[in-house]
Write a protein that holds these residues in place. Structure first.
Motif, PDB file in Angstrom:
ATOM      1  N   LYS A   1      -8.966   6.632  -5.548  1.00 48.84           N
ATOM      2  CA  LYS A   1      -8.674   5.213  -5.344  1.00 48.84           C
ATOM      3  C   LYS A   1      -8.002   4.997  -3.983  1.00 48.84           C
ATOM      4  CE  LYS A   1      -9.914   4.512  -9.626  1.00 48.84           C
ATOM      5  NZ  LYS A   1     -11.209   3.885  -9.953  1.00 48.84           N
ATOM      6  N   LYS A   2      -8.272   3.830  -3.421  1.00 44.29           N
ATOM      7  CA  LYS A   2      -7.613   3.474  -2.164  1.00 44.29           C
ATOM      8  C   LYS A   2      -6.170   3.073  -2.451  1.00 44.29           C
ATOM      9  CE  LYS A   2      -8.574  -0.431  -0.144  1.00 44.29           C
ATOM     10  NZ  LYS A   2      -7.222  -1.078  -0.119  1.00 44.29           N
TER      11      LYS A   2
ATOM     12  N   HIS B   1      -6.119  15.405  -9.950  1.00 34.20           N
ATOM     13  CA  HIS B   1      -6.279  13.957  -9.786  1.00 34.20           C
ATOM     14  C   HIS B   1      -6.227  13.263 -11.143  1.00 34.20           C
ATOM     15  CE1 HIS B   1      -8.162  10.189  -8.270  1.00 34.20           C
ATOM     16  NE2 HIS B   1      -7.640  10.567  -7.116  1.00 34.20           N
TER      17      HIS B   1
ATOM     18  N   ASP C   1      -6.801   8.803 -11.299  1.00 34.27           N
ATOM     19  CA  ASP C   1      -8.125   8.247 -11.572  1.00 34.27           C
ATOM     20  C   ASP C   1      -8.043   6.760 -11.909  1.00 34.27           C
ATOM     21  OD1 ASP C   1      -9.132  10.748 -11.243  1.00 34.27           O
ATOM     22  OD2 ASP C   1      -9.618  11.110 -13.338  1.00 34.27           O
ATOM     23  N   ARG C   2      -6.875   6.333 -12.391  1.00 32.31           N
ATOM     24  CA  ARG C   2      -6.720   4.956 -12.843  1.00 32.31           C
ATOM     25  C   ARG C   2      -6.469   4.033 -11.658  1.00 32.31           C
ATOM     26  NH1 ARG C   2      -4.940   4.995 -18.480  1.00 32.31           N
ATOM     27  NH2 ARG C   2      -4.640   7.137 -19.171  1.00 32.31           N
ATOM     28  N   SER C   3      -6.924   2.799 -11.759  1.00 31.75           N
ATOM     29  CA  SER C   3      -6.625   1.808 -10.725  1.00 31.75           C
ATOM     30  C   SER C   3      -5.172   1.389 -10.860  1.00 31.75           C
ATOM     31  CB  SER C   3      -7.538   0.589 -10.872  1.00 31.75           C
ATOM     32  OG  SER C   3      -7.266  -0.074 -12.082  1.00 31.75           O
ATOM     33  N   SER C   4      -4.633   0.770  -9.784  1.00 33.51           N
ATOM     34  CA  SER C   4      -3.212   0.421  -9.772  1.00 33.51           C
ATOM     35  C   SER C   4      -2.839  -0.562 -10.886  1.00 33.51           C
ATOM     36  CB  SER C   4      -2.827  -0.189  -8.418  1.00 33.51           C
ATOM     37  OG  SER C   4      -3.616  -1.324  -8.141  1.00 33.51           O
TER      38      SER C   4
ATOM     39  N   ASP D   1      -2.873   1.005  -1.615  1.00 33.26           N
ATOM     40  CA  ASP D   1      -2.481  -0.215  -0.905  1.00 33.26           C
ATOM     41  C   ASP D   1      -1.346   0.060   0.071  1.00 33.26           C
ATOM     42  OD1 ASP D   1      -4.337  -1.663  -2.338  1.00 33.26           O
ATOM     43  OD2 ASP D   1      -2.903  -2.255  -3.883  1.00 33.26           O
TER      44      ASP D   1
ATOM     45  N   LYS E   1     -13.579   9.610  -8.342  1.00 34.07           N
ATOM     46  CA  LYS E   1     -12.704   8.586  -8.906  1.00 34.07           C
ATOM     47  C   LYS E   1     -11.492   8.293  -8.027  1.00 34.07           C
ATOM     48  CE  LYS E   1     -13.950   9.391 -13.762  1.00 34.07           C
ATOM     49  NZ  LYS E   1     -13.431   9.707 -15.121  1.00 34.07           N
TER      50      LYS E   1
ATOM     51  N   PRO F   1     -12.850  11.060  -1.559  1.00 33.11           N
ATOM     52  CA  PRO F   1     -13.800  10.607  -2.584  1.00 33.11           C
ATOM     53  C   PRO F   1     -15.039  11.484  -2.697  1.00 33.11           C
ATOM     54  CG  PRO F   1     -13.043   8.761  -1.237  1.00 33.11           C
ATOM     55  CD  PRO F   1     -12.587  10.026  -0.551  1.00 33.11           C
TER      56      PRO F   1
ATOM     57  N   TYR G   1      -7.006   7.174   0.837  1.00 33.83           N
ATOM     58  CA  TYR G   1      -7.338   7.352  -0.580  1.00 33.83           C
ATOM     59  C   TYR G   1      -6.444   8.414  -1.217  1.00 33.83           C
ATOM     60  CZ  TYR G   1     -11.437   4.339  -0.600  1.00 33.83           C
ATOM     61  OH  TYR G   1     -12.255   3.248  -0.568  1.00 33.83           O
ATOM     62  N   THR G   2      -6.408   8.375  -2.551  1.00 33.80           N
ATOM     63  CA  THR G   2      -5.615   9.350  -3.291  1.00 33.80           C
ATOM     64  C   THR G   2      -6.078  10.775  -3.014  1.00 33.80           C
ATOM     65  OG1 THR G   2      -7.061   8.900  -5.186  1.00 33.80           O
ATOM     66  CG2 THR G   2      -4.904   7.816  -5.161  1.00 33.80           C
TER      67      THR G   2
END
Length: 426
Positions: free
Chosen positions: A190-191, A410, A416-419, A193, A188, A183, A179-180
């Motif tokens: 995100k994993k 973060h 915080d934003r998804s990819s 990829d 917030k 969690p 994760y970034t």
């Protein structure tokens, strides 16, 4: 058809039910025509139980006998998993590290792998068997059992993947990827990829607990693609993709992602186990740093960040960080050194933490450090020390600001934003 090495940790092998779950997962890969080598750890808590038995006998157990004993934890799980696979119709074979040709040096409890004879493994795989290998162990040139130390099962998995030139080494854990950030600190998070070996190595060394540093170093050296996955999802769900064209888990590889909106910062790591030591008012002259740090190094205390501030009166303040558990020992040494070199004061502080931002995008973008420092300043967080590398910036701050600092950074770096969402340009 691919050759896959899978590694399952102690939590994944913690109960008979979980071992049966692992067997179902392995069976699915095998049924799709892949050759599979499985590396397992001892059941969760078993190695500590065995160490406790040794300590009940003596405070200083003989290292050879200690390795002989603690290596048995993995021998239990390889046999149980082989039994589980056979019970569901899979031809499986359990092997110790020595039986698959993992040769190490003679450094008991912290041995290094020197070579792997892959011949017998290839014959068994070509015969259609699933190989179950005990992690964390090998044999020295004299045939004595050795263990590889902390993170040894991960290292075994990566080493076997390198020796066999596997298509992928899959590390199954109790989390579903990298994760970034944690969690639990930043909800917030995100994993990821995909992440590079360089980034993962930095994050592991800076406090991320997903993978051990040694296994990441090994994978990077031998260019072994790593994937971090959860062993607790349904082994028969849609996560499976025999061609590896999947975003399940996190792939750790030599290449960064191809996403045009790839973030400059990939993750934020932190380490609570930090302590700061300060030697004030020492002569500003050649050799003073060596006088201070040589005894620390000789005591096998690892030094991390170092800052030296020169004053107008010809003296200097020398500050460095160590692991929090080593502070008392280091402080005792420094007080003696300080008397010898005429230091004005020697102090220690174990109420600090290290927060780091990591990303290969830092190589091609200016202003990252400025953004980090501005973000912390806007939250009233004072920076006590700074350390940088090509893809990392670390700061030491008061531990009470840890969670605030991580969450603020973060958000500031758009993690915080998804990819799929657009990312601000830094």
């Amino acid at each position: 058809m691919a050759l896959i090495v899978q590694k399952y940790g102690g939590t994944s092998m913690g109960t008979p039910e979980r071992i049966l779950n692992v067997a179902q997962r392995v069976k699915r890969w095998h049924e799709h025509g892949h050759q599979v080598v499985v590396v397992v750890s001892a059941m969760s808590g078993e190695t500590n139980r065995l160490l406790g038995l040794a300590k009940a006998i003596t405070d200083t157990p003989d290292p050879r006998e200690l390795d002989q004993m603690i290596s048995t934890g993995e021998q239990v799980t390889i046999a149980l998993l082989a039994m589980s696979l056979k019970s569901i119709g899979v031809n499986a074979k359990s092997c110790t590290g020595g039986q698959v040709g993992i040769k190490t040096d003679t450094s008991y409890t912290k041995a290094r792998i020197q070579s792997i004879d892959d011949g017998s493994m290839r014959r068994d795989l070509d015969a259609g068997q699933v190989l179950i290998v005990a992690g964390f162990q090998g044999v020295d040139p004299h045939g004595n059992v050795t263990t590889l130390g902390r993170g040894g099962s991960d290292t075994t998995g990566v080493a076997l993947a390198a020796a066999l030139k596997a298509d992928e080494c899959q590390i199954y854990t109790d989390v579903d990827g990298v994760y970034t950030t944690d969690p639990r600190v930043a909800p917030k998070a995100k994993k990821l990829d995909r992440v590079t070996f360089e980034e993962m190595l930095e994050m592991a060394s800076l406090g991320s607990k997903v993978l051990q540093i040694r296994s990441v170093e090994f994978a990077g050296k031998y260019q072994v693609p790593l994937r971090v996955l959860s062993s607790f999802d349904n082994p028969n769900d849609g996560a499976f993709d025999q061609q590896f064209k999947t975003t399940v888990g996190t792939l750790i590889t030599t290449e960064a992602g191809t996403d045009m909106e790839q973030p400059i910062i990939s993750g934020i790591a932190f380490n609570r186990d930090e302590a700061k030591l300060i030697v004030r008012g020492v002569p500003d002259q050649p050799g003073i740093a060596s006088r201070i740090l040589s005894p620390i190094g000789n005591a096998n205390i690892e030094v991390d960040m170092i800052v030296q501030n020169v004053a107008a009166d010809g003296t200097t303040d020398f500050t460095f960080t160590v692991n929090r558990s080593e502070m008392k020992k280091a402080l005792g040494l420094l007080q003696q050194i300080g008397q010898e070199i005429g230091a004005r004061e020697v102090t220690g502080d174990d109420t600090i933490v290290k927060v780091s931002i990591v990303g290969v995008g830092m190589r091609s973008h200016a202003g990252v450090a400025s953004q980090m420092f501005t973000t912390l300043a806007s939250e009233g967080i004072n920076i006590q020390m700074i350390s940088t590398s090509e893809i990392k910036i670390s700061v030491v701050v008061d531990e009470k600001y840890l969670e605030l600092a991580v969450r603020a950074l973060h958000t500031s770096f758009d993690l915080d934003r998804s990819s799929g969402e657009s990312r601000a340009q830094a």
